[in-house]
Design an enzyme around this catalytic site. Structure first.
Site, PDB file in Angstrom:
ATOM      1  N   ALA A  20       0.907  -1.429   0.041  1.00  6.86           N
ATOM      2  CA  ALA A  20       0.004   0.066  -0.002  1.00  6.86           C
ATOM      3  C   ALA A  20       0.839   1.301   0.065  1.00  6.86           C
ATOM      4  O   ALA A  20       0.752   2.147  -0.725  1.00  6.86           O
ATOM      5  CB  ALA A  20      -0.908   0.013   1.179  1.00  6.86           C
ATOM      6  N   ARG A  31       2.766  10.219 -11.306  1.00 13.38           N
ATOM      7  CA  ARG A  31       1.628  10.978 -11.633  1.00 13.38           C
ATOM      8  C   ARG A  31       2.291  12.570 -11.914  1.00 13.38           C
ATOM      9  O   ARG A  31       1.940  13.298 -12.878  1.00 13.38           O
ATOM     10  CB  ARG A  31       0.417  11.383 -10.845  1.00 13.38           C
ATOM     11  N   GLU A  44       9.952  -5.768  -4.250  1.00 11.75           N
ATOM     12  CA  GLU A  44       9.270  -6.519  -3.350  1.00 11.75           C
ATOM     13  C   GLU A  44       9.492  -7.920  -3.421  1.00 11.75           C
ATOM     14  O   GLU A  44       9.709  -8.532  -4.109  1.00 11.75           O
ATOM     15  CB  GLU A  44       7.585  -6.361  -4.212  1.00 11.75           C
ATOM     16  N   CYS A  54      -6.293  -6.711   4.596  1.00 11.62           N
ATOM     17  CA  CYS A  54      -7.375  -6.657   5.429  1.00 11.62           C
ATOM     18  C   CYS A  54      -8.542  -7.581   5.100  1.00 11.62           C
ATOM     19  O   CYS A  54      -9.433  -7.851   5.560  1.00 11.62           O
ATOM     20  CB  CYS A  54      -7.811  -5.146   5.390  1.00 11.62           C
ATOM     21  N   ARG A  81       3.209   1.486 -16.367  1.00  9.03           N
ATOM     22  CA  ARG A  81       2.830   3.271 -15.927  1.00  9.03           C
ATOM     23  C   ARG A  81       4.474   3.629 -15.746  1.00  9.03           C
ATOM     24  O   ARG A  81       4.706   4.784 -15.356  1.00  9.03           O
ATOM     25  CB  ARG A  81       2.130   3.266 -14.597  1.00  9.03           C
ATOM     26  N   VAL A  91      15.313  -6.479  -0.552  1.00 11.94           N
ATOM     27  CA  VAL A  91      16.599  -5.360  -0.057  1.00 11.94           C
ATOM     28  C   VAL A  91      17.146  -6.009   1.441  1.00 11.94           C
ATOM     29  O   VAL A  91      16.402  -5.820   2.342  1.00 11.94           O
ATOM     30  CB  VAL A  91      15.929  -4.002  -0.006  1.00 11.94           C
ATOM     31  N   ARG A 455     -24.985  13.799  24.891  1.00 10.74           N
ATOM     32  CA  ARG A 455     -25.764  14.604  25.816  1.00 10.74           C
ATOM     33  C   ARG A 455     -25.495  13.969  27.178  1.00 10.74           C
ATOM     34  O   ARG A 455     -25.430  14.624  28.230  1.00 10.74           O
ATOM     35  CB  ARG A 455     -27.327  14.153  25.558  1.00 10.74           C
TER      36      ARG A 455
END
Length: 470
Positions: A20, A31, A44, A54, A81, A91, A455
């Site tokens: 993520a 971008r 990775e 999750c 991309r 690594v 309240r």
């Protein structure tokens, strides 16, 4: 000072970790800057990128029919991309002074150095594996990656027995217990806490306990696992505590995670009291202008307590990645902190919390009042109205909201978002009572349960502010 590590004098951004935070950072940097301006290399060590950890319990339980539904973006999509993504590559060393990382190809063992101008550390967290006899036996599983989920499913498919023991009753433990019930296993959860879900106060955790037992799960609280027993074939056969043994054909470890910062520690980067990397508001590693870190491997500021903590959640990791990618790509963004919001479920029981628990508030020296209210998810006369319990903490004298916990059926969990916004805005419980929330009988009572708690908390804060005898 830039080394112009990339091809043809372009800058090179190296990302360690392809889930993520890491791939959000890489994608956002791309971008902002094209391949001719910024070369991006991502490492990775696993087989997958940009996946939802999750969602693994729901895949194991069969709610999500196939693994690939949990993958937000495939390696091929990242490469299209302009991101040089290297899978199954770990690594093993960061050379901060030399601005380079050493990588090892998992399958071939080949090693090489890669220079960087900018570095992103997104190494995540590792499941806590207890230092117990038998913890590494076949049939004992952590659940952190898609590879872990597949390994567990393989074990479930080939095991002849139907007895499962889950060690730990946090989010993963509770969700995995339900998943295993759905798979037709007899499930025992061994938990060292007073009640499941230690992210809740014990009185709210008791509601979760009842729901788990209602599913047919055997809950064993206040129990410490001492060893995992193996059979003649070397595979797991039982989980032992000081008092007894619980037979098991499969064991799932749900006792939490720790930040994976061994690489960073070895490189001399700053690590906090909770084991996570320390960063500034821009997610730069403190003291290092060209190194960023995000996701489960960092510590973040809790905006309510004012203290750093580790919060391993995908929501934060994706936000960290956006901030890091913006900054590494030449823009500007910050991550101010968290209030500690989380939501889960057991069957149709929804469990939510945000802000501080009682013990959190006591630890940082806050004086507070608590209230607990019983309400319903809809107007009481409307079909489908179900009970809901809301617990609220407010600071004594000031009335500042400190935390909310909610346990109930449909419509309960996401109500915690009201409290999350109020915490972020540093609202008092009195100010919350005036919130103009949406109302219609199918959605809530005329006084939303969160506002009923506000309240009641307002009245208690005012009473607590009076001198004794007044």
């Amino acid at each position: 000072m830039s080394m112009s590590a990339g091809r043809d004098g372009t800058e090179r951004l190296v990302v360690i970790g392809g889930d993520a935070a890491g791939m959000s950072a890489a994608s956002q940097a791309r971008r902002l800057r094209g391949p001719g301006e910024l070369e991006i290399v991502a490492f990775e060590r696993g087989h997958f990128t940009s996946f939802s950890a999750c969602g693994i319990p729901y895949w194991v339980g069969g709610d999500v029919p196939e693994r690939d539904r949990l993958i937000a973006r495939t390696p091929e999509e990242h490469r299209e991309r302009g991101i040089d993504l290297r899978l199954r590559t770990e690594v093993t060393e960061i050379d901060v002074a030399g601005q380079r990382v050493r990588a090892r190809e998992v399958d071939s063992g080949a090693e090489y150095w890669t220079a960087y101008d900018k570095l992103v550390i997104a190494t995540g967290a590792r499941p806590v594996r207890p230092d117990l006899p038998g913890a590494d036996a076949p049939g004992v599983h952590g659940v952190q990656t898609l590879d872990d989920g597949q390994a567990l499913l393989d074990t479930l498919a080939r095991t002849g027995g139907r007895r499962a023991v889950v060690v730990g009753a946090g989010y993963i433990g509770v969700e995995m217990a339900e998943a295993l019930i759905k798979r037709g296993f007899e499930v025992t959860v061994v938990n060292r806490g007073r009640e499941p879900m230690s992210t809740l106060d014990a009185d709210m955790g008791r509601l979760v306990h009842r729901a788990m037992e209602g599913l047919g799960i055997t809950m064993v609280n206040d129990a410490e696992v001492t060893k995992i027993l193996t059979g003649e074939d070397g595979g797991v056969r039982a989980v032992a505590t000081e008092d007894t043994e619980y037979p098991a054909d499969v064991v799932v470890l749900g006792i939490g995670v720790r930040p994976e910062t061994s690489l960073a520690r070895a490189a001399g980067l700053p690590v906090g009291a909770h084991g996570g990397l320390l960063t500034d508001l821009a997610m730069r590693v403190r003291g290092h202008e060209n190194i960023w870190a995000g996701g489960d491997c960092v510590e973040v500021l809790n905006l309510v307590s004012g203290q750093e903590q580790c919060v391993p959640l995908g929501t934060h990791a994706n936000k960290h990645g956006q901030v890091i990618g913006t900054n590494a790509g030449g823009g500007y963004a910050t991550f101010p902190g968290v209030v500690g919001t989380a939501v889960s479920k057991v069957c149709d029981l929804e469990i939510a919390r945000t802000g501080l628990r009682e013990k959190d508030a006591l630890r940082v020296g806050l004086r507070f009042e608590t209230v607990t209210v019983e309400s319903t998810s809809r107007a009481g006369y409307y079909p489908g109205a179900s009970p809901m319990t809301v617990k609220m903490l407010a600071e004594r004298r000031t009335g500042r909201l400190l935390g909310v916990q909610i346990v109930g059926r449909e419509g309960a969990g996401k109500r915690v978002d009201i409290a999350a916004v109020a915490l972020t805005a540093r609202m008092t419980v009195e100010a919350m009572t005036a919130l103009d929330l949406g109302y219609a009988p199918p959605f809530s009572p005329v006084w939303d349960p969160v506002l009923v708690a506000a309240r009641k908390a307002t009245a208690k804060v005012w009473r607590g502010d009076r001198p004794e005898g007044a």
